[in-house]
Design a protein around this motif. Structure first.
Motif, PDB file in Angstrom:
ATOM      1  N   PRO A 149       6.576  24.672  13.433  1.00  0.00           N
ATOM      2  CA  PRO A 149       7.865  24.103  13.861  1.00  0.00           C
ATOM      3  C   PRO A 149       8.284  24.524  15.260  1.00  0.00           C
ATOM      4  N   THR A 150       7.700  25.600  15.792  1.00  0.00           N
ATOM      5  CA  THR A 150       8.038  26.028  17.153  1.00  0.00           C
ATOM      6  C   THR A 150       7.141  25.363  18.190  1.00  0.00           C
ATOM      7  N   ASP A 151       6.120  24.636  17.722  1.00  0.00           N
ATOM      8  CA  ASP A 151       5.152  23.952  18.604  1.00  0.00           C
ATOM      9  C   ASP A 151       4.347  24.909  19.473  1.00  0.00           C
ATOM     10  N   GLU A 152       4.299  26.174  19.090  1.00  0.00           N
ATOM     11  CA  GLU A 152       3.477  27.126  19.848  1.00  0.00           C
ATOM     12  C   GLU A 152       2.005  27.002  19.471  1.00  0.00           C
ATOM     13  N   GLN A 153       1.711  26.480  18.278  1.00  0.00           N
ATOM     14  CA  GLN A 153       0.339  26.275  17.830  1.00  0.00           C
ATOM     15  C   GLN A 153       0.131  24.798  17.527  1.00  0.00           C
ATOM     16  N   GLY A 154      -1.115  24.367  17.608  1.00  0.00           N
ATOM     17  CA  GLY A 154      -1.432  22.995  17.249  1.00  0.00           C
ATOM     18  C   GLY A 154      -1.391  22.791  15.744  1.00  0.00           C
ATOM     19  N   ASP A 155      -1.534  21.551  15.322  1.00  0.00           N
ATOM     20  CA  ASP A 155      -1.590  21.249  13.897  1.00  0.00           C
ATOM     21  C   ASP A 155      -2.781  21.949  13.245  1.00  0.00           C
ATOM     22  N   HIS A 156      -2.613  22.314  11.986  1.00  0.00           N
ATOM     23  CA  HIS A 156      -3.669  22.999  11.241  1.00  0.00           C
ATOM     24  C   HIS A 156      -3.958  22.203   9.970  1.00  0.00           C
ATOM     25  N   PRO A 157      -5.034  21.396   9.965  1.00  0.00           N
ATOM     26  CA  PRO A 157      -5.365  20.629   8.767  1.00  0.00           C
ATOM     27  C   PRO A 157      -6.232  21.431   7.798  1.00  0.00           C
ATOM     28  N   ASP A 188     -10.956  24.649   5.988  1.00  0.00           N
ATOM     29  CA  ASP A 188     -10.492  24.014   7.217  1.00  0.00           C
ATOM     30  C   ASP A 188     -11.296  22.746   7.484  1.00  0.00           C
ATOM     31  N   LEU A 189     -10.763  21.895   8.335  1.00  0.00           N
ATOM     32  CA  LEU A 189     -11.487  20.708   8.769  1.00  0.00           C
ATOM     33  C   LEU A 189     -12.397  21.136   9.923  1.00  0.00           C
ATOM     34  N   PRO A 190     -13.711  21.141   9.734  1.00  0.00           N
ATOM     35  CA  PRO A 190     -14.625  21.801  10.684  1.00  0.00           C
ATOM     36  C   PRO A 190     -14.505  21.329  12.123  1.00  0.00           C
ATOM     37  N   ALA A 191     -14.297  20.032  12.355  1.00  0.00           N
ATOM     38  CA  ALA A 191     -14.364  19.503  13.714  1.00  0.00           C
ATOM     39  C   ALA A 191     -13.092  19.738  14.524  1.00  0.00           C
ATOM     40  N   VAL A 192     -12.006  20.057  13.862  1.00  0.00           N
ATOM     41  CA  VAL A 192     -10.718  20.137  14.546  1.00  0.00           C
ATOM     42  C   VAL A 192     -10.478  21.562  15.025  1.00  0.00           C
ATOM     43  N   THR A 193     -10.298  21.733  16.315  1.00  0.00           N
ATOM     44  CA  THR A 193     -10.105  23.050  16.906  1.00  0.00           C
ATOM     45  C   THR A 193      -8.628  23.432  16.887  1.00  0.00           C
ATOM     46  N   PRO A 194      -8.322  24.708  17.127  1.00  0.00           N
ATOM     47  CA  PRO A 194      -6.916  25.125  17.192  1.00  0.00           C
ATOM     48  C   PRO A 194      -6.134  24.465  18.333  1.00  0.00           C
ATOM     49  N   GLN A 195      -6.847  23.882  19.306  1.00  0.00           N
ATOM     50  CA  GLN A 195      -6.160  23.250  20.428  1.00  0.00           C
ATOM     51  C   GLN A 195      -5.708  21.828  20.117  1.00  0.00           C
ATOM     52  N   THR A 196      -5.887  21.378  18.878  1.00  0.00           N
ATOM     53  CA  THR A 196      -5.487  20.030  18.501  1.00  0.00           C
ATOM     54  C   THR A 196      -4.013  19.793  18.818  1.00  0.00           C
ATOM     55  N   LEU A 203     -14.563  14.204   7.032  1.00  0.00           N
ATOM     56  CA  LEU A 203     -14.148  15.398   6.295  1.00  0.00           C
ATOM     57  C   LEU A 203     -15.211  16.481   6.294  1.00  0.00           C
ATOM     58  N   ASP A 204     -16.483  16.105   6.439  1.00  0.00           N
ATOM     59  CA  ASP A 204     -17.561  17.085   6.365  1.00  0.00           C
ATOM     60  C   ASP A 204     -18.242  17.355   7.698  1.00  0.00           C
ATOM     61  N   SER A 205     -17.880  16.643   8.748  1.00  0.00           N
ATOM     62  CA  SER A 205     -18.561  16.807  10.026  1.00  0.00           C
ATOM     63  C   SER A 205     -18.079  18.066  10.744  1.00  0.00           C
ATOM     64  N   THR A 206     -18.967  18.642  11.539  1.00  0.00           N
ATOM     65  CA  THR A 206     -18.594  19.795  12.360  1.00  0.00           C
ATOM     66  C   THR A 206     -18.250  19.379  13.782  1.00  0.00           C
ATOM     67  N   GLU A 207     -18.312  18.088  14.076  1.00  0.00           N
ATOM     68  CA  GLU A 207     -18.022  17.603  15.412  1.00  0.00           C
ATOM     69  C   GLU A 207     -17.073  16.407  15.354  1.00  0.00           C
ATOM     70  N   GLY A 208     -16.267  16.287  16.402  1.00  0.00           N
ATOM     71  CA  GLY A 208     -15.397  15.135  16.542  1.00  0.00           C
ATOM     72  C   GLY A 208     -15.811  14.328  17.758  1.00  0.00           C
ATOM     73  N   ALA A 209     -15.342  13.093  17.843  1.00  0.00           N
ATOM     74  CA  ALA A 209     -15.649  12.226  18.977  1.00  0.00           C
ATOM     75  C   ALA A 209     -14.367  11.592  19.475  1.00  0.00           C
ATOM     76  N   MET A 210     -14.205  11.535  20.793  1.00  0.00           N
ATOM     77  CA  MET A 210     -13.027  10.921  21.374  1.00  0.00           C
ATOM     78  C   MET A 210     -13.055   9.407  21.152  1.00  0.00           C
ATOM     79  N   VAL A 211     -11.948   8.858  20.699  1.00  0.00           N
ATOM     80  CA  VAL A 211     -11.799   7.409  20.582  1.00  0.00           C
ATOM     81  C   VAL A 211     -11.318   6.837  21.914  1.00  0.00           C
ATOM     82  N   GLU A 212     -10.248   7.441  22.455  1.00  0.00           N
ATOM     83  CA  GLU A 212      -9.712   7.019  23.743  1.00  0.00           C
ATOM     84  C   GLU A 212      -8.808   8.121  24.283  1.00  0.00           C
ATOM     85  N   CYS A 213      -8.801   8.305  25.606  1.00  0.00           N
ATOM     86  CA  CYS A 213      -7.916   9.254  26.273  1.00  0.00           C
ATOM     87  C   CYS A 213      -7.009   8.492  27.225  1.00  0.00           C
TER      88      CYS A 213
END
Length: 294
Positions: free
Chosen positions: A49-57, A69-77, A107-117
């Motif tokens: 709620p303080t927005d000091e950390q990213g979301d944690h799935p 944890d969701l393997p591909a999602v880093t703390p910088q999400t 749900l099982d992948s250790t890597e994510g891919a950018m859709v669009e920035c």
């Protein structure tokens, strides 16, 4: 189906009896932002709620009640962009240049891919998924009102504008077969809660499904679903079935506020909140309505 209690508890309930089957509690210092049920998995997105950390799935196996944890999602999400369908997850992320991005993984992948920035002060809203891909609105920093563009990823690594929507009016979008889509347009920027729901099938003209509540367009089963909040109605549409009334609040309850539809396995749920006056006090009543998706 899945419901939430306050900001820290999620309950998986039996659709018919509403009996609680599993309860999840958010970690200390976090609140529940999003909950997705796709048996046998429950995915919960915890936020600071303080927005000091990213979301944690976290992903919970409902058969063993184990949590990971969701393997591909880093703390910088970054916050936002969450959706789940058929094991595919979308989420907000940032690239090496610190741009805000929409990313996808499984749900099982250790890597994510950018859709669009997108550039600074741009972003995404109302990310949704259908069997035909990922749909979302990309907005810019135009003033006095930002411009929303309908976008779709129908295959990994390929993102394009969706043909059909009125320029700068789109709010949410779901891909259909080919280059088709169903989407919502906000005709009046000062009345953002009201959209006109439209669709276009491949090679055909744009058709209107009438008004709907902005942000309620959801895919579940073989259909797109959306609310008509002012009428207390849940609508269902597919190219094969056409437009149908799936659920309507009784006239005596149409002062209730309905949530956006939530797809949970083979059922779609909406949640209603209404005020009830009793002994000089006002009590807010919350209840759930579930609808099968044959």
């Amino acid at each position: 189906m899945v419901t939430t209690s306050g900001e820290s508890t999620a309950n998986v309930r039996d659709r018919r009896s509403l009996r609680t089957l599993f309860t999840y509690e958010a970690p200390d210092g976090f609140e529940i932002r999003e909950v997705f049920l796709e048996p046998p998995h429950l995915m919960v997105v915890n936020s600071d709620p303080t927005d000091e950390q990213g979301d944690h799935p976290v992903v919970i196996d409902l058969e063993s009640h184990t949590e990971r944890d969701l393997p591909a999602v880093t703390p910088q999400t970054w916050s936002g962009g969450w959706s789940l369908r058929a094991g595919r997850v979308t989420y907000g992320a940032r690239d090496s240049g610190d741009r805000y991005c929409l990313a996808a993984t499984t749900l099982d992948s250790t890597e994510g891919a950018m859709v669009e920035c997108v550039p600074p002060r741009h972003g995404f809203h109302q990310v949704g998924q259908s069997p035909y891909g990922i749909g979302y609105a990309r907005f810019d920093d135009r003033r006095p009102a930002s411009c929303g563009t309908a976008r779709a990823q129908r295959a990994p690594g390929s993102v394009a504008d969706v043909p059909g929507p009125t320029a700068c009016k789109v709010w949410d979008v779901l891909p259909l077969k080919g280059d088709g889509a169903v989407w919502g347009e906000v005709p009046k920027p000062r009345q953002i809660e009201v959209s006109e729901i439209k669709y276009r099938l491949p090679g055909e003209k744009v058709e209107s499904l009438g008004y709907g509540t902005t942000g309620s367009l959801t895919w579940c089963g073989d259909s797109a679903w959306f609310l008509r909040q002012m009428e207390g109605r849940l609508m269902r549409w597919s190219p094969e079935r056409g437009l149908e009334l799936a659920f309507e609040l009784p006239a005596s309850e149409q002062v209730a506020v309905l949530s956006a539809p939530v797809c949970s396995g083979n059922s779609i749920a909406i949640f209603e909140s209404r005020e009830k006056k009793r002994a000089g006090t006002t009590e807010v009543i919350h209840s759930a309505r579930a609808h099968a998706t044959p």
